[in-house]
Scaffold this active site. Structure first.
Site, short mmCIF file in Angstrom:
data_model
loop_
_atom_site.label_atom_id
_atom_site.label_comp_id
_atom_site.label_asym_id
_atom_site.label_seq_id
_atom_site.Cartn_x
_atom_site.Cartn_y
_atom_site.Cartn_z
N CYS B 79 4.64 7.84 10.41
CA CYS B 79 3.32 7.51 10.96
C CYS B 79 2.37 8.70 10.79
O CYS B 79 2.10 9.11 9.67
CB CYS B 79 3.46 7.04 12.40
SG CYS B 79 2.01 6.14 12.99
N HIS B 186 6.67 2.37 11.42
CA HIS B 186 7.74 2.94 12.23
C HIS B 186 9.07 2.32 11.84
O HIS B 186 9.39 1.23 12.32
CB HIS B 186 7.46 2.70 13.72
CG HIS B 186 6.33 3.52 14.23
ND1 HIS B 186 6.50 4.79 14.73
CD2 HIS B 186 4.99 3.28 14.29
CE1 HIS B 186 5.34 5.29 15.09
NE2 HIS B 186 4.40 4.40 14.83
N GLU B 188 11.91 3.06 12.81
CA GLU B 188 12.77 2.95 14.00
C GLU B 188 12.42 1.75 14.86
O GLU B 188 13.14 1.41 15.79
CB GLU B 188 12.69 4.26 14.81
CG GLU B 188 11.44 4.46 15.66
CD GLU B 188 10.21 4.94 14.88
OE1 GLU B 188 10.23 4.91 13.63
OE2 GLU B 188 9.21 5.32 15.53
#
Lengths: 252, 209
Positions: B79, B186, B188
């Site tokens: 990001c 992202h 994750e």
């Protein structure tokens, strides 16, 4: 192309989901982590956990729930309910939540939005608005304290103010439609969505796939939230997605 | 082992939780001596570019990252962490970045060529279009990933743009050159697709770090 999001909402009380009692096939019906995993597998794009604990102990338990969810899930999730200070936000975000949602606290102390946005970034700050149509006002009025208390704020003005102060997203609940399953409040959603530059999540009134389509297309919502239709297995995230995909709405 | 670089900005928790899910060893540190023990790095970050660069300079981490990247240590920016890898950003006035990749960070216009407005931030799930192969993308299927950002990278170095997403502008979503990688989204938080990219990065760190 960016897709429209579907967001199941889980009410958590003292560490247990309170509306999820009809998930008979799950071993632990009221476990927030089990339910979160179930929705993730179904294709939910995001989750909202609303902490409705009445006690201090219950709130502490919520932090453990957030940690558990974060360690097992790879989709974004928001936590709201009872967040009144920067310290509360830190606790929840450090436990692994991606966003916090402020409702009453934001109205009582709008500076809180700015504090959170400055510290964590606007993308972490969701402002939840409970809206009810007001004949006298000729528009929608903002309610706080779980919809029990009317405020002086008109919804669109408050939404703009919240964004100005650092809200990165608006979670807009129609109190008129909540639990009615007769569809989202499209005019309300549209009015707010057109007034602010940040994404708007429509909430209250979801009953079927067409309602989602209406919220996205006519209401210009970026996401739509539902609780009971998913919890009571009247439909599923997968079913709704298949449904609205056929109507040309892009989903994940 | 991956060192997650802590410079006081942003959400380190979701990245660390993701590495825990992969069962890959990591530690979080702001200390360059400590960080140096890692085989590779993740540079996370949310917030403003200028604040982040100020922090990286103040802590000596900017120079450390530049040196380590030049030494061939694997680095993944996520990001804002990806945007910091580039030359400069015009967020809140012009700010110089780490300069590891060529390009400039600009605000997503919010208005199309035909004058239609659209929402900024670019928030939600968007599909990826792959352009070049990379160790990061090995075995990664087509699909959607989760974005939250208001600025994007504008670069003429198309070889470094491994995947894009379309949001009026073409948003470089995965970038990479040699040992330096970045994802605008992202990973994750991007379900199994994102997790497989993180796994690929962990594998790369093991092989090359």
């Amino acid at each position: 192309m960016i897709t429209k999001r579907i967001i199941p909402c889980l009410d958590v009380k003292e560490g247990r989901v309170v509306k999820g009692v009809q998930f008979v096939e799950l071993r632990d019906a009221g476990d927030p982590v089990e339910l979160a995993k179930f929705y993730d597998e179904e294709g939910a794009d995001e989750l909202v956990f609303l902490d409705i604990s009445a006690s201090h102990e219950g709130r502490k338990t919520m932090v453990h729930v957030v940690e558990e969810v974060a360690s097992q899930l790879a989709i974004p999730f928001t936590v709201g309910g009872g967040i009144n200070s920067l310290a509360d936000m830190k606790r929840i975000l450090r436990a692994g939540a991606d966003k916090v949602s402020l409702n009453t606290a934001a109205v009582l102390n709008p500076e809180l939005i700015t504090e959170g946005a400055d510290f964590f970034g606007t993308q972490c700050m969701v402002v939840a608005i409970d809206a009810k149509y007001d004949e006298e006002l000729g528009s929608w009025r903002v309610y706080t304290h779980g919809g029990r208390q009317a405020t002086e704020w008109e919804v669109i003005a408050w939404a703009k103010e919240a964004v100005k102060r650092g809200a990165g997203e608006i979670l807009l609940t129609s109190m008129d439609r909540d639990g009615e399953k007769s569809g989202f409040d499209v005019p309300l959603t549209k009015a707010v969505s057109e007034a602010v530059t940040v994404p708007v999540i429509a909430s209250g009134g979801a009953g079927n796939g067409q309602h989602f389509v209406d919220a996205y297309i006519e209401g210009k919502a970026d996401a739509a939230l539902a609780a009971s239709i998913f919890h009571y297995k009247e439909t599923s995230v997968k079913e709704i997605k298949n449904d609205i995909r056929k109507q040309g709405v892009e989903v994940r | 082992m991956i060192g997650i670089i802590d410079y006081g900005m942003g959400n380190l928790y979701s990245v660390s939780k993701a590495l825990e899910r992969l069962n890959y060893e990591y530690f979080i540190s702001e200390d360059t001596t400590e960080l140096k023990k890692a085989k590779g790095y993740i540079l996370p970050g949310v917030g403003a570019f200028k604040d982040a660069m100020d922090q990286l300079h103040k802590t000596g981490l900017a120079r450390f990252i530049q040196e380590e990247a030049a030494n061939g240590k694997p680095l993944l920016g996520i990001c804002l962490g990806m945007q910091l890898l580039f030359e400069e950003s015009d967020e809140n006035g012009l700010t110089k970045g780490l300069g590891l990749l060529k390009g400039r960070v600009e605000r997503i216009p919010g208005v199309t060529n035909t004058g239609e407005t659209y929402k900024v931030p670019h928030m939600g799930w968007n599909s990826l279009t792959f352009h070049h192969s990379s160790p990061l993308l090995e075995g990664v299927d087509n699909g959607h990933v989760y974005f939250v950002h208001s600025y994007y990278v504008n670069t003429s170095d198309q070889d470094a743009v491994l995947a894009t997403s379309s949001y009026d502008v073409q948003v470089p979503a995965v970038v990479g050159r040699n040992n330096v990688f970045g994802t605008q989204f992202h990973p994750e938080k991007s379900s199994s697709l994102g997790m497989s990219m993180l796994q690929n990065y962990a594998n790369f760190v093991e092989e090359r770090g």
